[in-house]
Enzyme design. Structure first.
Site, PDB file in Angstrom:
ATOM      1  N   THR A 283       0.613  -1.091  -0.180  1.00 24.64           N
ATOM      2  CA  THR A 283       0.324   0.399  -0.267  1.00 24.64           C
ATOM      3  C   THR A 283       0.248   1.888   0.126  1.00 24.64           C
ATOM      4  O   THR A 283       2.249   1.788   0.387  1.00 24.64           O
ATOM      5  CB  THR A 283      -0.945  -0.149   1.178  1.00 24.64           C
ATOM      6  OG1 THR A 283      -0.172   0.233   2.653  1.00 24.64           O
ATOM      7  CG2 THR A 283      -1.353  -1.220   1.151  1.00 24.64           C
ATOM      8  N   ASP A 284       0.804   2.051  -0.129  1.00 23.18           N
ATOM      9  CA  ASP A 284       1.132   3.318  -0.039  1.00 23.18           C
ATOM     10  C   ASP A 284       1.052   4.180   1.393  1.00 23.18           C
ATOM     11  O   ASP A 284       0.292   3.180   2.060  1.00 23.18           O
ATOM     12  CB  ASP A 284       0.254   5.128  -1.201  1.00 23.18           C
ATOM     13  CG  ASP A 284       1.101   5.437  -0.901  1.00 23.18           C
ATOM     14  OD1 ASP A 284       1.735   6.202  -0.118  1.00 23.18           O
ATOM     15  OD2 ASP A 284       0.562   6.804  -2.164  1.00 23.18           O
ATOM     16  N   ALA A 285       1.652   4.763   1.915  1.00 22.34           N
ATOM     17  CA  ALA A 285       0.635   5.005   3.652  1.00 22.34           C
ATOM     18  C   ALA A 285       0.246   5.099   3.804  1.00 22.34           C
ATOM     19  O   ALA A 285      -1.160   5.885   3.792  1.00 22.34           O
ATOM     20  CB  ALA A 285       1.880   6.716   3.361  1.00 22.34           C
TER      21      ALA A 285
END
Length: 589
Positions: A283-285
């Site tokens: 995932t992104d942050a």
């Protein structure tokens, strides 16, 4: 089902056995730990040891610091890791994304402006050679987004532009350059594609509004190009793709629409099924509002894994997040089959990189490697070449303005236009960080060296700020009421350079009455407007008759800029990688 014999893993039988046997021998805590990527907050050995021994992390990222410090941190992380750990860096524009003393090669938009795929290849190779030397083994790059919306500031300077074919070719070239480095993984981002929404997913929702057909021909084509070329991993963006999600699941209601990282329709049916991606997904942050505003964090963590993401980027509170994921696994919210699938991809990629076959002390290069690895002359020359070839003469209505020489324009006034200062910018300034010469001072120095009498304009607002700082009371009425005669205003200079130094967002002109901040005087004397940050300044300065984008204010870029200004219009080699006119007819007038 994960095929470890197929791309991107291509594992021999012995490595497949290592993956299977390692998973079989893991405790529930060790399995859950492999799902997490954490941002390190300290280089203290006891802290790093706890990360690895208590949380059993699958991957780490870190904040910028000198290469020697990063290398020592990475050595410590691998020392205490039972299973070798991914160590990722943001080498989007160069090795300076891996360590503070790494080399900037060139941002995506600069390389896009050159139209030279070889530069993208060099970026992937050179940036990650530096990263590998400090013990990293994964790049969170390239940025495969397509910049369609001029108001999108999140990826405008990071992407290769607004042409899907160019983005696909340059992203592939970056990946190919990276893949010349043994044991290094490429993570393309931000699937399913940023650049249509003006909003920043860090702060709000972000929606990719393309239809199925439009997405397939653009973003889908970009990712299929990379997947077919052996892409190792993908970073899922917190980006909704509603038209595709509805096509896959017609029963989906608006209130059930999720960002890709929480959407099985997008991460599993589209990415795994239709595009055939067999690699690992992170995932992104997880602090970004585009993800956190759809459900509770306790629901969000397992939902991301069940949607099809294999790794989760960053703890909020380590104990809380770890136990949330562990509880979800033990209770069956994350099934055994889904856990095994995610772990197979994570460990399969580690085996593909050869991490399982290296001794702990060999996972990070020796300290003496650094001296010859960072800041190589060939890297610096590549940076200069890209800087020379990217500068773009976007608009040129007054055909006799260039070249700019001391004989034609001895006195040059530089108007330094900045963006609104962010909270982080103010904090860094208060802490004494981010100092040094600003772009206007750099440009002035270079012009003076060439024989010009260049000076920086001081606005009435700046003058009043100085008076206030000195304990004096400024007369604001004079600013609003006072106007110079046009002849008096233009008599002090032969040419004006309006330098738009806006790293994000829109320019902030301050008070405008009677001042020179806004170039209202483009028909009174020659004016050249230069964007040295965001390349979309024509939206706010549409009256510019001559407009140039340099894309950054690096010393090599400004050296090339001054050379081009003095040589004339034919010296500018760059071609607009986006629509710098921002779709506005009046910006072309």
């Amino acid at each position: 089902m994960v095929d470890l014999k197929a791309k991107p893993y291509c594992l021999p039988d012995e490595d497949v056995r290592w993956v299977e046997e390692t998973i079989a021998g893991m405790t529930p805590e060790e399995k859950v730990g492999q799902l997490f990527f954490q941002l390190t907050a300290s280089q203290d050995e006891n802290y790093l040891r706890e990360l690895m021994e208590k949380y059993h992390l699958g991957g780490c990222r870190y904040n910028p610091m000198p290469g020697a410090a990063v290398q020592q941190q990475n050595r410590t992380l691998q020392k205490y890791a039972k299973v070798p750990v991914f160590i990722a860096c943001n080498t989007e524009a160069g090795g300076d994304g891996a360590c503070a003393d790494g080399t900037n090669i060139g941002s995506g938009i600069k390389i896009g402006a050159t139209r030279n795929n070889d530069y993208a290849y060099a970026l992937g190779k050179m940036a990650n050679e530096e990263a590998a030397a400090i013990g990293c083994n994964m790049a969170f790059a390239p940025v495969c987004d397509i910049h369609y919306n001029w108001e999108n500031t999140e990826i405008v300077t990071r992407a290769f532009g607004n042409d899907p074919v160019r983005v696909a070719q340059m992203s592939k070239a970056y990946m190919d350059g990276l893949h010349t480095i043994p044991g290094f993984a490429c993570t393309a981002k931000h699937f399913p594609g940023n650049g249509l929404d003006f909003r920043d997913a860090h702060l709000s929702n972000n929606v990719n509004t393309f239809s199925v057909e439009e997405w397939d021909k653009t973003y889908g084509m970009v990712y299929k190009t990379l997947i077919d070329g052996g892409l190792d991993a993908i970073m899922g963006g917190h980006i909704m793709l509603p038209e595709y999600a509805r096509a896959i699941n017609p029963a989906l209601k608006d209130e059930d629409m999720m960002p890709a990282t929480l959407s099985p329709e997008i991460m599993t049916t589209l990415l795994r099924g239709k595009l055939g991606f067999n690699g690992m997904v992170v995932t992104d942050a997880s602090h970004m509002v585009g993800m956190t505003d759809r459900m509770t964090r306790r629901e969000m963590l397992p939902a991301s894994i069940n949607a099809g993401c294999d790794m989760f980027l960053f703890f909020n509170d380590p104990d809380e997040d770890f136990n949330t994921m562990l509880d979800a696994y033990k209770s069956g919210v994350i099934s055994e089959a889904r856990m095994t699938e995610a772990l197979t991809r994570i460990l399969g990629l580690k085996a593909h990189l050869g991490l399982n076959k290296k001794a702990k002390e060999a996972l990070v290069p020796a300290p003496e490697v650094l001296a010859g690895a960072l800041g190589k002359e060939e890297y610096k020359e590549m940076h200069k070449a890209i800087s020379r070839d990217c500068i773009t003469l976007v608009k040129y209505k007054d055909r006799d303005v260039l070249p700019i020489t001391p004989e034609r324009y001895k006195r040059i006034m530089i108007v330094h236009v900045k963006g609104a200062e962010s909270g982080m910018g103010m904090l860094m300034k208060a802490m004494g960080m981010g100092g040094g010469k600003n772009p206007a001072e750099m440009l002035k120095e270079r012009l003076c060296e060439k024989g010009f009498d260049a000076f920086i304009y001081e606005s009435p607002l700046d003058a009043m700020k100085k008076q206030i700082a000195a304990g004096e009371k400024p007369n604001i009425n004079l600013y609003f009421a006072g106007k110079n005669a046009i002849d008096d205003f233009v008599s002090g200079m032969d040419l004006v350079i309006t330098l738009c130094d806006v790293s994000s967002g829109r320019p902030s002109f301050g008070l405008s009455k009677g001042g020179g901040e806004i170039p209202w005087y483009v028909f009174e004397l020659p004016v050249v407007v230069i964007g040295c940050g965001q390349p979309t300044m024509l939206a706010d300065v549409p009256q510019a008759r001559t407009y140039i984008n340099t894309y950054d204010a690096k010393p090599a870029t400004f050296d090339a800029l001054v050379d081009d200004l003095m040589a004339g219009p034919d010296a500018f080699k760059g071609r607009d990688p986006i629509d710098s006119f921002c779709g506005l007819f009046d910006a072309r007038l």
